[in-house]
Design a protein around this motif. Structure first.
Motif, short mmCIF file in Angstrom:
data_model
loop_
_atom_site.label_atom_id
_atom_site.label_comp_id
_atom_site.label_asym_id
_atom_site.label_seq_id
_atom_site.Cartn_x
_atom_site.Cartn_y
_atom_site.Cartn_z
N GLY A 83 40.95 50.49 26.23
CA GLY A 83 40.27 49.32 25.69
C GLY A 83 39.28 49.73 24.61
N ARG A 84 38.81 48.75 23.85
CA ARG A 84 37.87 49.05 22.77
C ARG A 84 36.67 48.12 22.89
NH1 ARG A 84 41.07 48.76 18.25
NH2 ARG A 84 40.95 46.50 18.35
N LEU A 85 35.48 48.73 22.88
CA LEU A 85 34.23 47.99 22.92
C LEU A 85 33.46 48.31 21.64
CD1 LEU A 85 32.14 46.24 24.46
CD2 LEU A 85 31.24 48.36 25.43
N GLN A 86 33.06 47.28 20.90
CA GLN A 86 32.30 47.46 19.68
C GLN A 86 30.98 46.71 19.81
OE1 GLN A 86 35.90 46.01 17.40
NE2 GLN A 86 35.17 47.52 15.92
N ALA A 87 29.91 47.30 19.26
CA ALA A 87 28.59 46.69 19.35
C ALA A 87 27.66 47.34 18.34
CB ALA A 87 28.03 46.83 20.77
N ASP A 88 26.47 46.75 18.19
CA ASP A 88 25.45 47.35 17.33
C ASP A 88 24.69 48.46 18.07
OD1 ASP A 88 26.12 45.62 15.30
OD2 ASP A 88 24.64 44.11 15.89
N ARG A 89 24.55 48.30 19.38
CA ARG A 89 23.83 49.29 20.18
C ARG A 89 24.52 49.44 21.53
NH1 ARG A 89 18.51 51.32 20.16
NH2 ARG A 89 17.78 52.04 22.20
N PHE A 90 24.58 50.68 22.01
CA PHE A 90 25.28 50.97 23.26
C PHE A 90 24.46 51.96 24.07
CE2 PHE A 90 27.90 54.16 25.42
CZ PHE A 90 28.58 53.37 26.33
N GLU A 91 24.42 51.74 25.38
CA GLU A 91 23.78 52.68 26.30
C GLU A 91 24.65 52.83 27.54
OE1 GLU A 91 19.72 52.30 27.17
OE2 GLU A 91 19.13 51.65 25.16
N TYR A 92 24.63 54.04 28.08
CA TYR A 92 25.38 54.31 29.31
C TYR A 92 24.50 55.11 30.25
CZ TYR A 92 28.62 56.41 32.60
OH TYR A 92 29.23 56.82 33.76
N SER A 93 24.39 54.62 31.50
CA SER A 93 23.60 55.29 32.53
C SER A 93 24.54 56.01 33.49
CB SER A 93 22.75 54.27 33.30
OG SER A 93 22.12 54.89 34.40
N PRO A 94 24.62 57.34 33.43
CA PRO A 94 25.52 58.07 34.34
C PRO A 94 25.13 57.94 35.80
CG PRO A 94 24.82 59.44 32.49
CD PRO A 94 23.95 58.24 32.49
N ALA A 95 23.83 57.73 36.08
CA ALA A 95 23.38 57.69 37.47
C ALA A 95 24.01 56.54 38.24
CB ALA A 95 21.86 57.60 37.52
N ASN A 96 24.04 55.36 37.63
CA ASN A 96 24.63 54.21 38.33
C ASN A 96 25.88 53.69 37.64
OD1 ASN A 96 23.52 53.01 36.08
ND2 ASN A 96 21.82 52.06 37.20
N ARG A 97 26.39 54.44 36.64
CA ARG A 97 27.64 54.12 35.97
C ARG A 97 27.61 52.71 35.36
NH1 ARG A 97 27.96 58.91 37.50
NH2 ARG A 97 29.88 59.90 38.20
N VAL A 98 26.56 52.39 34.64
CA VAL A 98 26.41 51.07 34.03
C VAL A 98 26.44 51.22 32.51
CG1 VAL A 98 24.90 49.07 33.73
CG2 VAL A 98 25.12 50.13 35.97
N ILE A 99 27.19 50.32 31.87
CA ILE A 99 27.27 50.25 30.42
C ILE A 99 26.49 49.04 29.94
CG2 ILE A 99 28.85 49.69 28.52
CD1 ILE A 99 30.93 51.43 29.78
N TRP A 100 25.68 49.22 28.89
CA TRP A 100 25.03 48.11 28.21
C TRP A 100 25.48 48.11 26.75
CZ3 TRP A 100 22.03 51.14 31.58
CH2 TRP A 100 21.45 50.47 32.66
N ALA A 101 25.72 46.94 26.22
CA ALA A 101 26.05 46.80 24.80
C ALA A 101 25.34 45.56 24.28
CB ALA A 101 27.56 46.69 24.59
N ARG A 102 24.85 45.64 23.02
CA ARG A 102 24.10 44.52 22.47
C ARG A 102 24.42 44.37 20.98
NH1 ARG A 102 17.63 44.57 22.37
NH2 ARG A 102 18.05 46.30 20.92
N GLY A 103 24.48 43.11 20.54
CA GLY A 103 24.65 42.82 19.13
C GLY A 103 26.08 42.90 18.66
N ALA A 104 26.69 41.76 18.30
CA ALA A 104 28.07 41.71 17.81
C ALA A 104 29.02 42.45 18.75
CB ALA A 104 28.18 42.27 16.40
N VAL A 105 28.90 42.14 20.04
CA VAL A 105 29.71 42.81 21.05
C VAL A 105 31.14 42.24 21.02
CG1 VAL A 105 29.97 43.29 23.51
CG2 VAL A 105 27.69 43.16 22.49
N ARG A 106 32.10 43.13 20.93
CA ARG A 106 33.52 42.73 20.97
C ARG A 106 34.26 43.68 21.89
NH1 ARG A 106 33.49 43.93 15.01
NH2 ARG A 106 31.50 44.73 15.74
#
Length: 408
Positions: A92-115
């Motif tokens: 899959g493909r995720l596009q955004a202006d800003r991206f963060e990934y937390s390895p501790a709890n395996r959570v992805i955050w994406a913000r701004g023009a997220v596709r």
């Protein structure tokens, strides 16, 4: 795959831009986009060197990340990327202006023009949070196009990709299972693998919508017919009145769907039928015989061909059930003895009318029943008022591919 990024971050400096949002602080369970304090910096205004990431902090899937800037923040134990971020995850493909990934709890955050796009699924939003371990998340200001036929596969990150060895094996296994246990007609069977990604699209609302897939079978059909003629009138055939007469017919039919306006369709229908009639001493109608001969009226044995051509309209009540009415013309290779004896006026070339029911028991095969009627259409053809009627049953094979409509 993200390990080299963290190593490179130890030897590089990343000055913050004028409009660059600072890194988040706090525990991993909080939304990184709320209450963003400044990033700890040294006297030169650069991020502090980061430690090499341990193996257990790496994500559960390979993440291919591209961005204008990316680094690992050891204080928060997060990967951070900004500027034209493109993340490829499990096909899959995720596009955004800003991206963060937390390895501790395996959570992805994406913000701004997220596709996000995977297979036939497309989502765009202002913010996305997704937990890779729990397989759930949330999105804000979302717009999307969901393909229900493929969503069980496309939204399963463990599903293999089409064209890979794993995908080919899954497709082969699915074919064997469907062959052993065919699904019921009309059942949506999700694919075994995820379709390849198309080219990335810019943010849009609405984006181009994938064309609708026709639920109807192939546009071409071949039908093998067999049937029995009757002395019933056209109206009586619908209530199965009248008596079968000694004339059978069989042949082949070809159908081509011209217009697909689901649940309706317009079709071109053509048939070639062979009639075989034996001696008939019991005539119900004798309009074509002299009064002096009606008491001993008979029709002699006869064989002849009939060709029909018409336009039909079909109504799909269910994916497996349809009704059709066909209007056209009928031409006999010889004047029918039955029609000549039964009616005052008769002709080889007459109007053709048919009523049909079709029951689809697979996407390609169906059983068909038809009322076969030819007449003069109230004197329109050679002054003939009536003609002949019969019942046909057939086995139909659909084939071909329906042309897809353009993107909307």
């Amino acid at each position: 795959m993200l390990q080299p990024i963290a190593v490179a971050a130890q030897e590089a400096v990343f000055p913050l831009g004028v409009d660059e949002p600072p890194l988040e602080a706090g525990v991993d369970s909080t939304d990184p986009f709320d209450n963003e304090p400044a990033t700890p910096e040294d006297s030169l205004g650069t991020p502090q060197p980061q430690a090499v990431i341990s193996e257990e902090l790496l994500p559960p899937w390979d993440l291919e990340l591209q961005a204008n800037r990316q680094w690992f923040e050891s204080g928060l134990q997060r990967f951070v990327a900004t500027g034209d971020v493109t993340l490829r995850l499990a096909g899959g493909r995720l596009q955004a202006d800003r991206f963060e990934y937390s390895p501790a709890n395996r959570v992805i955050w994406a913000r701004g023009a997220v596709r996000f796009q995977r297979g036939n699924q497309y989502l765009q939003a202002s913010l996305l949070r997704y937990n890779l371990l729990q397989g759930e998340g949330e999105i804000q200001d979302v717009y999307g196009v969901i393909d229900l036929a493929t969503s069980p596969t496309d939204l399963n990150l463990d599903a293999p990709l089409s064209g890979t060895p794993q995908g080919n094996a899954a497709e082969q296994q699915q074919r064997l299972q469907l062959r052993a246990n065919p699904p019921k007609p009309g059942t949506l069977v999700p694919p075994a693998s995820v379709a390849p990604l198309p080219a990335a699209e810019p943010m849009a609302c609405p984006p181009e919508i994938p064309p609708l897939r026709s639920r109807l079978p192939g546009p071409w059909a071949l039908t093998a017919w067999g049937g029995q003629m009757t002395d019933a009138t056209f109206g009586e055939t619908f209530v199965f009145s009248g008596t079968p007469r000694p004339e059978t017919l069989f042949g082949l039919g070809v159908t081509r769907r011209l217009v697909d306006a689901d649940p309706f369709a317009i079709e071109l229908d053509g048939n070639v039928l062979y009639h075989s009639a034996t001696l008939n001493r019991r005539l119900r109608y004798t309009g074509g015989i002299l009064d002096s001969q009606k008491d001993r009226a008979v029709t002699e044995a006869q064989n002849f061909w009939e060709g029909t051509l018409g336009i039909g309209i079909r109504w799909w009540i269910q994916p497996w059930l349809s009704f059709a009415a066909i209007e056209g013309v009928s031409l006999n290779s010889a004047l029918s003895n039955y029609e000549a004896a039964s009616w005052e006026n008769s002709a080889q070339f007459l109007n053709y009318l048919a009523a049909e029911i079709a029951i689809q028991f697979s996407h390609q095969w169906s059983a068909v029943g038809r009322i076969h009627h030819r007449s003069g259409a109230y004197g329109t053809y050679s002054g003939a008022e009536e003609g002949s009627n019969g019942y046909l049953i057939g086995l139909r094979y659909n084939f071909g591919t329906t042309a897809q409509p353009p993107l909307q």
